[in-house]
Design a protein around this motif. Structure first.
Motif, mmCIF file in Angstrom:
data_model
loop_
_atom_site.group_PDB
_atom_site.id
_atom_site.type_symbol
_atom_site.label_atom_id
_atom_site.label_comp_id
_atom_site.label_asym_id
_atom_site.label_seq_id
_atom_site.Cartn_x
_atom_site.Cartn_y
_atom_site.Cartn_z
ATOM 1 N N HIS A 1 1.038 -1.150 -0.105
ATOM 2 C CA HIS A 1 -0.121 0.105 -0.025
ATOM 3 C C HIS A 1 0.867 1.310 -0.166
ATOM 4 C CE1 HIS A 1 -3.452 -2.170 0.030
ATOM 5 N NE2 HIS A 1 -3.736 -2.622 1.015
ATOM 6 N N ILE B 1 -9.563 9.782 9.775
ATOM 7 C CA ILE B 1 -8.885 9.088 11.207
ATOM 8 C C ILE B 1 -10.184 8.639 12.028
ATOM 9 C CG2 ILE B 1 -7.649 9.073 13.025
ATOM 10 C CD1 ILE B 1 -5.837 10.986 11.366
ATOM 11 N N GLY C 1 -12.663 6.306 10.407
ATOM 12 C CA GLY C 1 -12.327 5.091 9.866
ATOM 13 C C GLY C 1 -12.325 5.236 8.393
ATOM 14 N N PHE C 2 -11.053 4.573 7.687
ATOM 15 C CA PHE C 2 -10.782 5.030 6.320
ATOM 16 C C PHE C 2 -11.767 4.357 5.378
ATOM 17 C CE2 PHE C 2 -6.670 6.940 5.857
ATOM 18 C CZ PHE C 2 -6.330 7.285 7.163
ATOM 19 N N LEU D 1 -8.017 8.532 18.301
ATOM 20 C CA LEU D 1 -7.208 7.190 17.832
ATOM 21 C C LEU D 1 -6.516 6.524 19.030
ATOM 22 C CD1 LEU D 1 -4.861 7.602 14.710
ATOM 23 C CD2 LEU D 1 -6.906 6.178 15.160
ATOM 24 N N LEU D 2 -6.321 7.008 20.219
ATOM 25 C CA LEU D 2 -5.602 6.678 21.166
ATOM 26 C C LEU D 2 -6.768 5.745 21.972
ATOM 27 C CD1 LEU D 2 -3.356 9.433 22.426
ATOM 28 C CD2 LEU D 2 -2.684 7.058 21.290
ATOM 29 N N ILE D 3 -7.887 6.208 21.949
ATOM 30 C CA ILE D 3 -8.975 5.275 22.451
ATOM 31 C C ILE D 3 -9.496 4.408 21.631
ATOM 32 C CG2 ILE D 3 -11.137 5.523 23.618
ATOM 33 C CD1 ILE D 3 -10.550 8.661 23.699
ATOM 34 N N ARG D 4 -9.616 4.805 20.283
ATOM 35 C CA ARG D 4 -10.293 3.653 19.554
ATOM 36 C C ARG D 4 -9.087 3.658 18.073
ATOM 37 N NH1 ARG D 4 -15.048 1.117 18.888
ATOM 38 N NH2 ARG D 4 -15.055 1.171 16.650
ATOM 39 N N PRO D 5 -8.119 2.772 18.136
ATOM 40 C CA PRO D 5 -7.177 2.709 16.951
ATOM 41 C C PRO D 5 -7.613 2.578 15.688
ATOM 42 C CG PRO D 5 -6.415 1.350 18.878
ATOM 43 C CD PRO D 5 -7.754 1.773 19.379
ATOM 44 N N GLN D 6 -8.963 2.109 15.462
ATOM 45 C CA GLN D 6 -9.363 1.983 14.136
ATOM 46 C C GLN D 6 -10.465 3.019 13.797
ATOM 47 O OE1 GLN D 6 -9.993 0.269 16.890
ATOM 48 N NE2 GLN D 6 -12.201 -0.768 16.929
ATOM 49 N N GLU E 1 -5.954 -9.580 15.407
ATOM 50 C CA GLU E 1 -4.992 -10.171 14.900
ATOM 51 C C GLU E 1 -4.984 -11.544 15.064
ATOM 52 O OE1 GLU E 1 -2.473 -5.840 15.013
ATOM 53 O OE2 GLU E 1 -2.068 -7.447 13.829
ATOM 54 N N ARG E 2 -4.651 -12.367 14.366
ATOM 55 C CA ARG E 2 -4.589 -14.108 14.588
ATOM 56 C C ARG E 2 -2.945 -14.156 14.370
ATOM 57 N NH1 ARG E 2 -8.807 -17.996 13.856
ATOM 58 N NH2 ARG E 2 -7.379 -18.883 15.302
ATOM 59 N N VAL E 3 -2.446 -15.347 15.212
ATOM 60 C CA VAL E 3 -1.178 -15.652 14.921
ATOM 61 C C VAL E 3 -1.359 -17.246 14.442
ATOM 62 C CG1 VAL E 3 1.045 -15.647 16.045
ATOM 63 C CG2 VAL E 3 -0.841 -14.453 17.046
#
Lengths: 247, 312, 358
Positions: free
Chosen positions: B110, B247, B250-251, B296-301, B310-312
């Motif tokens: 991107h 921001i 949300g994009f 953003l700090l409260i809700r990063p998305q 996020e999965r690992v």
């Protein structure tokens, strides 16, 4: 302990004990919660009830880097190598916790920083010899075939000199020869270094051959726990795998 | 110290309470300014939603659309015809961009695409200036620009119409994305170019469609902004103003662009009027960003963005 | 053929980890560095030094800084201009408040101040990632510029709102200020960038660089392996801002002579980002190549029409410049998204075999 994701309960009242030096296999149908279990042990998820004890001490609340420092290393189901780095760098990264020291000295590549770098390089080279990946040590990890990537991941986990090694489907996607090699490596690690190993695996042959004990998960619960022979004969396990209707 | 606390926390609130009509004016002004931001943010959201590309050149596209429109009108074409022609130009632009910029860069990271849009930004800036000239132009599409009084507050007709138009656009676009087949296809494309290609989604067509729609939105935004403050090059910097909106919202969210625009618009105006004097004014430059950052700090998305698991 | 490595065995790990493991590389680079110190000071004219070489060195330093943060640690930053401004204004205040301070010390201290500011604005990076983080850095950019504009203390209450580099000497030679000679300034800039490029190389080939790249490539897995994300990211912000701060101080003291906040606005942030991307993310060499590219292209564009006999009106020239610049960026990204550094590598590979085709 139990683990929830929002409305989804991934693990319910799962209790597992792993003795030092054992090889324990965790098996179960897909979606049973095996990777979740490993993730909780790694500190990536926090159980909403229950505790995790490591070497006798409660470490439920620890974050992943702290867990790693305690001596827990792992590999991942979908290979999580650092794709932009060479194999050598990947494995050296596994050893990061052993490398201390101010970045200022590192900036000068001098004295203790330099010595530490070279000592670690030596250790990592021994692992590379052990796993027979000398030829690819400078290759960029992202370009390797899948089987080799898995082996590099194992090397990276070993570089941390872990007390407990968690392997998530280390044989996935390998042919028979590669699997034999992997089994040999795992057994060697256990016998030579005394590392305790917990592995998730689908290949029953491998599981029965190399593990001391087997734990079986199904739908987020533990349904069996014992030696390979015991588990093989367990009715609940057979039901789970052969698919008896659940309510 | 006490006086400082008083100045920051009590004074402005007293001001607000004491002059409710003025507060209303400020808020409404903020709402309408926010709508203008949302219009621009919409263009971003469209392209991001559909191709995962953050189109830095959106601001310049707004400018370019306005320039073309004004240029055509100046050369004697009627407003309606000029509008149609401008739309054609923007669609042609979309074709060009897809062919020259997007197709060769399919499936790059991107940030590469983002940088390409910055390059596009420079290119269109130079091109637009070269074709239409560099001086400020007045844009008159026949929209009324007088202020009227309502409930003791002064409201500007132009800003009001902008707000209404923006709201209508948002509704249309939201329906488009949620309900239609093309909308779903667009979301797939944004997720993963290659995967979308492999299941037969015609990437090229989709991109042309999306960039054309974004171009049309740019025309609307261009008209609104141009009528308000003249068509000039600072318009291309609108992109930077729209970022805090994105921001917050949300994009990828069309309603988010509106809500984000409102919050930023009102926040900025209120902040400037009531708190600005405390620090010497002109805080509009960064206030929006700090506001967005705090969110953003409260809700990063972002408010409407999807929570990233996020999965690992 | 010429570039053969056959016969060069590394007999120690130290040899293998060296920055230039191949002898030819070492020789060439050593020669190049010596030449860089000697040749331009003797032969280059004022124009070349002032308009091309000095800005190149300064931009290269800033590009290395940004590359460490964005290319190695994967934290996209659009605040480079702001951090350079911090360095510039710090240097100005320090130098005017303590005129006896050696200029090198002033630069280093400005770097430290910029590093501290960088850490503060890097704090959100634990919660925010990717584009969102870039926007947070934009907040830093806008806020810092506004701060330097508004608070007159930073410009020592100058009515013009500009800061001017005071005359300072070192070892008896005037280094900064209106009377400083171009070759002197060139040598100082070169010394700084050479030292710090070496430092950067050392950092990235050791554990610091690895922890950065781990966070960049897979931050979750990195954390599970034991990399501490906040420490790692903040270190990246700190060191990157340190570099940018010094570059900013050099910008005013060694190149422009005097500046106002406009010189450090968002355009500069994007310019340095271009250098990093076109030069190659994650490559110190790339930072140099990218800086050279960005410095040379406008010069080339301005001078070529002259050379070909075309006389264009200034406005049109500027517009064409913009178009070509934008077009070149797109072109480059299409042709080699990994930048000039990758092209360089490919060139070296070919050189290994030359004159044989394969």
């Amino acid at each position: 302990m139990s683990v929830r994701f929002g409305a989804l309960t991934a693990l319910t009242q799962v209790s597992l004990e792993i003795a030092r030096g054992e090889i324990v296999a965790i098996i179960g149908p897909n979606g049973a919660g095996k990777t979740t279990l490993i993730n909780v042990i790694s500190g990536f998820y926090r159980p909403y009830e229950g505790r995790i004890l490591f070497e006798g001490r409660d470490r439920t609340r620890l974050k992943p880097p702290d867990v790693a420092e305690l001596g827990v290393a792992r590999t991942f189901q979908n290979v999580a190598l650092f794709k932009g780095m060479s194999v050598l760098d990947n494995i050296m990264t596994g050893r990061l916790m052993k490398m201390r020291g101010s970045f200022l000295l590192a900036a000068l590549w001098w004295g203790p920083a330099r010595r530490q770098e070279l000592e670690n390089r030596e250790f990592v080279e021994r692992i590379i010899d052990f796993l027979e990946i000398q030829a690819i040590r400078k290759t960029v990890a992202g370009t390797l075939p899948y089987g080799l990537q898995k082996r590099v991941e194992l090397a990276r986990a070993l570089a941390a000199e872990p007390a407990l090694l968690l392997l998530d489907e280390p044989m996935a996607g390998m042919n028979v020869e590669e699997k034999e090699d992997m089994c040999r490596f795992i057994l060697d690690v256990n016998s030579e270094f005394g590392t305790t190993i917990a592995l998730i695996e689908h290949d029953m042959g491998v599981v029965m051959d190399i593990s001391h004990r087997v734990a079986v998960l199904d739908y987020g619960r533990k349904i069996a726990d014992g030696t390979p022979d015991e588990v093989r004969k367990n009715q609940a396990v057979l039901d789970a795998y052969l698919g008896v209707a659940h309510d | 110290m006490i006086s400082l606390l008083y100045q920051v926390f009590v004074g402005p609130l007293k001001d607000m309470a004491g002059h409710p009509a003025f507060l209303g004016e400020v808020v409404i002004g903020g709402v309408l300014a926010g709508m203008l931001y949302s219009l621009v943010a919409l263009g971003f959201v469209l392209i991001f939603k559909a191709s995962g590309v953050f189109n830095f050149a959106q601001g310049v596209m707004v400018l370019f659309a306005a320039l073309t429109l004004v240029g055509l009108i100046e050369r004697g074409l009627g407003v309606l015809l000029a509008l149609v022609l401008t739309a054609v130009v923007m669609i042609a632009l979309a074709f060009g961009i897809e062919r020259i910029v997007l197709r060769p860069l399919v499936n790059q990271e991107h940030i590469i695409l983002f940088m390409a849009t910055i390059g596009l930004n420079f290119f269109l800036e130079g091109f637009g200036e070269m074709v239409w000239g560099a001086n400020v132009k007045k844009l008159d599409v026949g929209l009324p620009d007088k202020s009227f009084m309502a409930a003791g507050m002064q409201i500007n007709q132009l800003e009001l119409s902008a707000g209404v138009i923006a709201a209508v656009l948002v509704v249309i676009l939201a329906i488009f994305f949620q309900k239609t087949r093309i909308g779903r296809a667009l979301r797939a494309v944004a997720d993963d170019h290659e995967a979308a290609l492999s299941i037969g989604i015609p990437l090229k067509t989709i991109w042309v469609v999306v960039w054309s729609v974004a171009g049309l939105v740019a025309i609307v935004a261009g008209i609104m902004w141009g009528a308000k403050s003249g068509v000039q090059f600072s318009l291309s910097l609108i992109a930077l103003k729209a970022l805090p909106v994105l921001i917050l919202g949300g994009f990828e969210s069309v309603p988010g662009a509106i809500v984000g625009g409102l919050i930023i618009g009102v926040g900025e105006k209120v902040g400037e009027v009531y708190w600005g004097p405390l620090v010497g004014g002109a805080i509009e430059n960064w206030f929006a960003y700090v506001l967005a950052l705090a969110f953003l700090l409260i809700r990063p998305q972002g408010l409407f963005g999807e929570k990233i698991i996020e999965r690992v | 053929m010429i570039y053969r490595e056959a016969g060069q065995f590394k007999t120690s790990y130290a040899g293998d980890q060296a920055i230039f493991p191949i002898v030819q590389d070492r020789v060439v680079v050593a020669l190049a560095v010596v030449a860089a110190f000697v040749l331009p000071t003797r032969f280059a004219d004022e124009y070349w030094l002032q308009a091309i070489l000095i800005p190149f060195l300064i931009y290269a330093l800033a590009a290395i800084g940004l590359n460490l943060l964005t290319g190695y640690a994967g934290q996209l930053s659009l605040g480079t201009g702001g951090f350079m401004a911090v360095g510039a204004y710090s240097a100005f205040k320090l130098s005017t408040a303590f005129p006896w301070l050696n200029i090198v010390v002033v630069f280093l201290l400005s770097g430290v101040i910029a590093a501290l500011v960088g850490v503060v604005f890097g704090l959100p990076s634990l919660r925010i990632k990717g584009f969102y983080l870039a926007v947070a850095t934009l907040a830093a950019q806008f806020f810092l510029i506004w701060l330097f504009n508004k608070v007159a203390w930073f410009t020592n209450y100058a009515s013009s709102g500009t800061i001017t580099a005071p005359t300072r000497t070192m070892l008896g030679i005037t280094v900064s200020g209106p009377t400083a000679a171009a070759p002197t300034r060139y040598v100082v800039a070169l010394a700084f960038v050479a030292v710090f490029a070496l430092v950067a190389k050392n950092l990235v080939r050791g554990r610091v660089g690895r922890s950065w790249m781990a966070i960049r490539d897979r931050d979750i897995a990195a954390e599970i392996i034991g990399v501490r994300p906040l420490k790692t990211k903040l270190l990246a912000f700190a060191i990157s801002s340190f570099y940018c701060g010094i570059a900013g101080a050099e910008f005013v003291f060694l190149y422009l002579g005097s500046a106002e906040t406009l010189a450090f606005d968002i355009g500069l942030s994007f310019l340095v980002l271009f250098m990093v991307i076109i030069g190659g993310l994650g490559s110190v060499l790339g930072s140099f190549l990218g800086a050279a590219f960005i410095v040379l292209v406008p010069i080339f564009l301005t001078n070529t029409p002259h050379a070909v006999g075309l006389l264009l009106p200034v406005a049109l020239q500027k517009q064409i410049e913009l178009m070509v610049f934008g077009g070149l960026i797109i072109f480059f990204l299409i042709v080699e998204p990994h930048g000039l550094a990758r092209l360089w590598q490919i060139g070296k590979e070919k050189l290994r075999l030359w004159p044989f085709p394969h």
